[in-house]
Design a protein around this motif. Sequence first.
Motif, mmCIF file in Angstrom:
data_model
loop_
_atom_site.group_PDB
_atom_site.id
_atom_site.type_symbol
_atom_site.label_atom_id
_atom_site.label_comp_id
_atom_site.label_asym_id
_atom_site.label_seq_id
_atom_site.Cartn_x
_atom_site.Cartn_y
_atom_site.Cartn_z
ATOM 1 N N PRO A 24 0.856 -1.195 0.000
ATOM 2 C CA PRO A 24 0.000 0.000 0.000
ATOM 3 C C PRO A 24 0.887 1.239 0.000
ATOM 4 O O PRO A 24 1.938 1.250 0.621
ATOM 5 N N THR A 25 0.464 2.238 -0.715
ATOM 6 C CA THR A 25 1.232 3.479 -0.753
ATOM 7 C C THR A 25 0.549 4.525 0.109
ATOM 8 O O THR A 25 -0.677 4.596 0.170
ATOM 9 N N TYR A 26 1.352 5.309 0.781
ATOM 10 C CA TYR A 26 0.842 6.373 1.646
ATOM 11 C C TYR A 26 1.161 7.749 1.076
ATOM 12 O O TYR A 26 0.864 8.763 1.686
ATOM 13 N N ALA A 27 1.749 7.783 -0.115
ATOM 14 C CA ALA A 27 2.198 9.039 -0.726
ATOM 15 C C ALA A 27 1.057 10.029 -0.933
ATOM 16 O O ALA A 27 1.258 11.236 -0.849
ATOM 17 N N LEU A 40 -1.426 8.037 10.602
ATOM 18 C CA LEU A 40 -1.333 7.047 9.523
ATOM 19 C C LEU A 40 -0.080 6.196 9.653
ATOM 20 O O LEU A 40 -0.107 4.984 9.406
ATOM 21 N N TYR A 41 1.020 6.807 10.069
ATOM 22 C CA TYR A 41 2.269 6.072 10.295
ATOM 23 C C TYR A 41 2.043 4.990 11.353
ATOM 24 O O TYR A 41 2.403 3.827 11.158
ATOM 25 N N GLY A 42 1.412 5.368 12.462
ATOM 26 C CA GLY A 42 1.112 4.400 13.517
ATOM 27 C C GLY A 42 0.179 3.307 13.036
ATOM 28 O O GLY A 42 0.343 2.133 13.379
ATOM 29 N N SER A 43 -0.790 3.678 12.217
ATOM 30 C CA SER A 43 -1.727 2.697 11.668
ATOM 31 C C SER A 43 -1.022 1.715 10.738
ATOM 32 O O SER A 43 -1.311 0.515 10.765
ATOM 33 N N ALA A 44 -0.116 2.207 9.926
ATOM 34 C CA ALA A 44 0.628 1.341 9.007
ATOM 35 C C ALA A 44 1.447 0.324 9.793
ATOM 36 O O ALA A 44 1.469 -0.866 9.462
ATOM 37 N N GLU A 49 2.081 -5.228 11.903
ATOM 38 C CA GLU A 49 2.244 -6.085 13.077
ATOM 39 C C GLU A 49 1.102 -7.105 13.163
ATOM 40 O O GLU A 49 1.335 -8.281 13.478
ATOM 41 N N ALA A 50 -0.114 -6.670 12.891
ATOM 42 C CA ALA A 50 -1.259 -7.588 12.938
ATOM 43 C C ALA A 50 -1.098 -8.713 11.920
ATOM 44 O O ALA A 50 -1.388 -9.880 12.229
ATOM 45 N N PHE A 65 10.422 -1.099 5.135
ATOM 46 C CA PHE A 65 9.033 -0.683 5.341
ATOM 47 C C PHE A 65 8.972 0.673 6.049
ATOM 48 O O PHE A 65 8.296 1.593 5.587
ATOM 49 N N ILE A 66 9.696 0.808 7.155
ATOM 50 C CA ILE A 66 9.690 2.065 7.915
ATOM 51 C C ILE A 66 10.230 3.198 7.052
ATOM 52 O O ILE A 66 9.651 4.291 7.013
ATOM 53 N N ALA A 67 11.326 2.962 6.357
ATOM 54 C CA ALA A 67 11.912 4.010 5.504
ATOM 55 C C ALA A 67 10.931 4.436 4.421
ATOM 56 O O ALA A 67 10.768 5.636 4.152
ATOM 57 N N ARG A 68 10.256 3.471 3.798
ATOM 58 C CA ARG A 68 9.306 3.796 2.726
ATOM 59 C C ARG A 68 8.123 4.585 3.259
ATOM 60 O O ARG A 68 7.748 5.614 2.681
ATOM 61 N N VAL A 69 7.540 4.139 4.351
ATOM 62 C CA VAL A 69 6.363 4.827 4.902
ATOM 63 C C VAL A 69 6.738 6.246 5.351
ATOM 64 O O VAL A 69 6.008 7.197 5.082
ATOM 65 N N CYS A 70 7.878 6.393 6.006
ATOM 66 C CA CYS A 70 8.332 7.728 6.420
ATOM 67 C C CYS A 70 8.538 8.643 5.214
ATOM 68 O O CYS A 70 8.140 9.812 5.235
ATOM 69 N N ARG A 71 9.147 8.094 4.175
ATOM 70 C CA ARG A 71 9.381 8.882 2.949
ATOM 71 C C ARG A 71 8.045 9.264 2.291
ATOM 72 O O ARG A 71 7.845 10.420 1.913
ATOM 73 N N GLU A 72 7.139 8.311 2.189
ATOM 74 C CA GLU A 72 5.861 8.582 1.529
ATOM 75 C C GLU A 72 4.996 9.561 2.321
ATOM 76 O O GLU A 72 4.277 10.377 1.722
ATOM 77 N N LEU A 73 5.071 9.486 3.652
ATOM 78 C CA LEU A 73 4.269 10.402 4.476
ATOM 79 C C LEU A 73 5.007 11.689 4.804
ATOM 80 O O LEU A 73 4.426 12.593 5.418
ATOM 81 N N ASN A 74 6.273 11.750 4.432
ATOM 82 C CA ASN A 74 7.087 12.933 4.717
ATOM 83 C C ASN A 74 7.109 13.220 6.228
ATOM 84 O O ASN A 74 6.866 14.339 6.665
ATOM 85 N N VAL A 75 7.393 12.156 6.999
ATOM 86 C CA VAL A 75 7.525 12.306 8.457
ATOM 87 C C VAL A 75 8.918 11.957 8.901
ATOM 88 O O VAL A 75 9.654 11.300 8.230
#
Length: 75
Positions: A24-27, A40-44, A49-50, A65-75
């Motif tokens: 899934p993309t968060y961009a 959204l980061y916490g939800s991802a 984990e689930a 995974f963490i690097a991608r989600v952080c990059r896509e969400l700009n967090v």
Amino acid sequence: MTTINSHVHPQDARTTPVIVGPWPTYAHFKDLPERERWVLYGSAKAYREALENQGFVMAESYRDFIARVCRELNV
């Protein structure tokens, strides 16, 4: 590189479902306010984990995974 969940016994690894993507993309959420992006980061992380707790193995390493989600969400 396949990441084996610590809950999966090595003898079960051959029959463990492996999720290889597409991920899934968060961009498209990158323009939301920062607070919502962190939610959204916490939800991802919770969703991944689930899945892992159910015995799924992710082909994408946790670090990637963490690097991608952080990059896509700009967090």
